[in-house]
Design a protein around this motif. Structure first.
Motif, PDB file in Angstrom:
ATOM      1  N   SER A  66      38.113  86.652  51.724  1.00 36.46           N
ATOM      2  CA  SER A  66      37.506  86.798  53.220  1.00 36.46           C
ATOM      3  C   SER A  66      37.337  85.335  53.765  1.00 36.46           C
ATOM      4  O   SER A  66      37.703  85.127  55.135  1.00 36.46           O
ATOM      5  N   ARG A  67      37.075  84.290  53.182  1.00 26.46           N
ATOM      6  CA  ARG A  67      37.099  83.054  53.814  1.00 26.46           C
ATOM      7  C   ARG A  67      38.430  82.399  53.957  1.00 26.46           C
ATOM      8  O   ARG A  67      38.468  82.061  55.138  1.00 26.46           O
ATOM      9  N   GLU A  68      39.399  82.861  53.297  1.00 27.49           N
ATOM     10  CA  GLU A  68      40.724  82.623  53.732  1.00 27.49           C
ATOM     11  C   GLU A  68      41.174  83.237  54.952  1.00 27.49           C
ATOM     12  O   GLU A  68      42.060  82.735  55.891  1.00 27.49           O
ATOM     13  N   ILE A  69      40.658  84.490  55.012  1.00 22.46           N
ATOM     14  CA  ILE A  69      40.882  85.212  56.318  1.00 22.46           C
ATOM     15  C   ILE A  69      40.525  84.386  57.642  1.00 22.46           C
ATOM     16  O   ILE A  69      41.163  84.374  58.521  1.00 22.46           O
ATOM     17  N   VAL A  70      39.131  84.133  57.454  1.00 21.78           N
ATOM     18  CA  VAL A  70      38.513  83.373  58.678  1.00 21.78           C
ATOM     19  C   VAL A  70      39.066  81.783  58.745  1.00 21.78           C
ATOM     20  O   VAL A  70      39.412  81.278  59.948  1.00 21.78           O
ATOM     21  N   TYR A  71      39.392  81.162  57.603  1.00 17.06           N
ATOM     22  CA  TYR A  71      39.540  79.802  57.697  1.00 17.06           C
ATOM     23  C   TYR A  71      41.166  79.481  57.728  1.00 17.06           C
ATOM     24  O   TYR A  71      41.635  78.511  58.326  1.00 17.06           O
ATOM     25  N   GLY A  72      41.869  80.617  57.635  1.00 17.64           N
ATOM     26  CA  GLY A  72      43.283  80.534  57.819  1.00 17.64           C
ATOM     27  C   GLY A  72      44.116  79.774  56.658  1.00 17.64           C
ATOM     28  O   GLY A  72      45.253  79.613  56.871  1.00 17.64           O
ATOM     29  N   GLU A  73      43.287  79.596  55.863  1.00 15.17           N
ATOM     30  CA  GLU A  73      43.805  78.659  54.418  1.00 15.17           C
ATOM     31  C   GLU A  73      42.571  78.904  53.283  1.00 15.17           C
ATOM     32  O   GLU A  73      41.735  79.413  53.773  1.00 15.17           O
ATOM     33  N   PRO A  74      43.142  78.586  52.091  1.00 11.90           N
ATOM     34  CA  PRO A  74      42.086  78.643  51.247  1.00 11.90           C
ATOM     35  C   PRO A  74      40.953  77.585  51.489  1.00 11.90           C
ATOM     36  O   PRO A  74      41.175  76.623  52.146  1.00 11.90           O
ATOM     37  N   TYR A  75      39.806  78.180  51.167  1.00 11.55           N
ATOM     38  CA  TYR A  75      38.563  77.181  51.663  1.00 11.55           C
ATOM     39  C   TYR A  75      38.534  75.811  51.217  1.00 11.55           C
ATOM     40  O   TYR A  75      38.153  74.895  51.923  1.00 11.55           O
ATOM     41  N   ALA A  76      39.182  75.744  50.014  1.00  9.89           N
ATOM     42  CA  ALA A  76      38.823  74.528  49.392  1.00  9.89           C
ATOM     43  C   ALA A  76      39.796  73.334  49.990  1.00  9.89           C
ATOM     44  O   ALA A  76      39.388  72.204  50.136  1.00  9.89           O
ATOM     45  N   GLU A  77      40.973  73.913  50.497  1.00 16.27           N
ATOM     46  CA  GLU A  77      41.964  73.221  51.259  1.00 16.27           C
ATOM     47  C   GLU A  77      41.524  72.746  52.581  1.00 16.27           C
ATOM     48  O   GLU A  77      41.341  71.776  53.283  1.00 16.27           O
ATOM     49  N   TRP A  78      40.630  73.823  53.388  1.00 19.78           N
ATOM     50  CA  TRP A  78      40.242  73.415  54.500  1.00 19.78           C
ATOM     51  C   TRP A  78      38.938  72.546  54.360  1.00 19.78           C
ATOM     52  O   TRP A  78      38.900  71.560  55.008  1.00 19.78           O
ATOM     53  N   GLN A  79      38.066  72.636  53.281  1.00 22.88           N
ATOM     54  CA  GLN A  79      37.002  71.602  53.112  1.00 22.88           C
ATOM     55  C   GLN A  79      37.691  70.209  52.942  1.00 22.88           C
ATOM     56  O   GLN A  79      37.511  69.490  53.452  1.00 22.88           O
ATOM     57  N   ALA A  80      38.721  70.075  52.119  1.00 27.10           N
ATOM     58  CA  ALA A  80      39.390  68.777  51.765  1.00 27.10           C
ATOM     59  C   ALA A  80      39.818  68.164  53.337  1.00 27.10           C
ATOM     60  O   ALA A  80      39.740  67.013  53.361  1.00 27.10           O
ATOM     61  N   LYS A  81      40.435  69.052  53.877  1.00 26.84           N
ATOM     62  CA  LYS A  81      41.031  68.416  55.381  1.00 26.84           C
ATOM     63  C   LYS A  81      39.945  68.013  56.334  1.00 26.84           C
ATOM     64  O   LYS A  81      40.035  67.164  57.001  1.00 26.84           O
ATOM     65  N   HIS A  82      38.788  68.972  56.589  1.00 28.86           N
ATOM     66  CA  HIS A  82      37.961  68.929  57.582  1.00 28.86           C
ATOM     67  C   HIS A  82      36.585  68.591  57.362  1.00 28.86           C
ATOM     68  O   HIS A  82      36.050  67.991  58.207  1.00 28.86           O
ATOM     69  N   GLN A  83      36.131  69.052  56.150  1.00 30.83           N
ATOM     70  CA  GLN A  83      34.737  69.005  56.126  1.00 30.83           C
ATOM     71  C   GLN A  83      34.043  67.587  55.874  1.00 30.83           C
ATOM     72  O   GLN A  83      34.670  66.798  54.894  1.00 30.83           O
ATOM     73  N   ARG A  84      33.092  66.937  56.543  1.00 30.28           N
ATOM     74  CA  ARG A  84      32.457  65.767  56.591  1.00 30.28           C
ATOM     75  C   ARG A  84      31.253  65.672  55.887  1.00 30.28           C
ATOM     76  O   ARG A  84      30.512  66.929  55.937  1.00 30.28           O
ATOM     77  N   GLU A  85      30.581  64.880  55.197  1.00 28.67           N
ATOM     78  CA  GLU A  85      29.336  64.956  54.632  1.00 28.67           C
ATOM     79  C   GLU A  85      28.449  64.927  55.681  1.00 28.67           C
ATOM     80  O   GLU A  85      28.392  64.299  56.901  1.00 28.67           O
ATOM     81  N   ALA A  86      27.428  65.998  55.712  1.00 23.89           N
ATOM     82  CA  ALA A  86      26.540  65.785  56.798  1.00 23.89           C
ATOM     83  C   ALA A  86      25.538  64.655  56.766  1.00 23.89           C
ATOM     84  O   ALA A  86      25.196  64.340  55.898  1.00 23.89           O
ATOM     85  N   SER A  87      25.134  64.556  57.911  1.00 21.13           N
ATOM     86  CA  SER A  87      24.206  63.513  58.224  1.00 21.13           C
ATOM     87  C   SER A  87      23.029  63.785  57.799  1.00 21.13           C
ATOM     88  O   SER A  87      22.564  64.977  57.727  1.00 21.13           O
ATOM     89  N   ASP A  88      21.929  62.790  57.545  1.00 14.04           N
ATOM     90  CA  ASP A  88      20.424  63.289  57.285  1.00 14.04           C
ATOM     91  C   ASP A  88      19.981  63.864  58.519  1.00 14.04           C
ATOM     92  O   ASP A  88      19.195  64.899  58.251  1.00 14.04           O
ATOM     93  N   ALA A  89      20.278  63.812  59.753  1.00 12.40           N
ATOM     94  CA  ALA A  89      19.700  64.290  60.764  1.00 12.40           C
ATOM     95  C   ALA A  89      20.437  65.926  60.787  1.00 12.40           C
ATOM     96  O   ALA A  89      19.280  66.663  61.278  1.00 12.40           O
TER      97      ALA A  89
END
Length: 101
Positions: A66-89
């Motif tokens: 279901s995540r691949e349907i929404v993200y358009g690729e495996p979630y781990a790949e999307w995370q590696a390409k796009h996800q940044r560490e969230a700030s404290d705020a």
């Protein structure tokens, strides 16, 4: 409310869903935590709702599928390409506004 047939309503809802998913794929700069803090849902929520709808209809769908349907690729790949560490705020805002779903 309107004069749509059930078939039309379902088609319009499906088109709106596809457009939302397309938009979220194009806006990979928008982090999930930002979506959660502002709207109370994120891409993962959307994929969970999709999976729940499939399962309610008797169709088995894994979390990864279901995540691949929404993200358009495996979630781990999307995370590696796009996800940044969230700030404290961002983390603090999430803890304050965390949805219960």
């Amino acid at each position: 409310m309107n004069n749509f047939t059930d078939e039309q309503r379902i088609a319009f809802e499906a088109a709106a869903f596809r457009r939302l998913v397309e938009h979220l794929r194009e806006r990979s700069d928008v982090q999930n935590i930002d979506l959660m803090n502002l709207a109370g849902f994120c891409r993962n929520c959307l994929s969970n709702w999709y999976r729940e709808a499939a399962e309610a209809a008797g169709v088995s769908l894994s979390k990864d599928e279901s995540r691949e349907i929404v993200y358009g690729e495996p979630y781990a790949e999307w995370q590696a390409k796009h996800q940044r560490e969230a700030s404290d705020a961002q983390k603090a805002a999430f803890e304050t506004n965390k949805p219960s779903h």
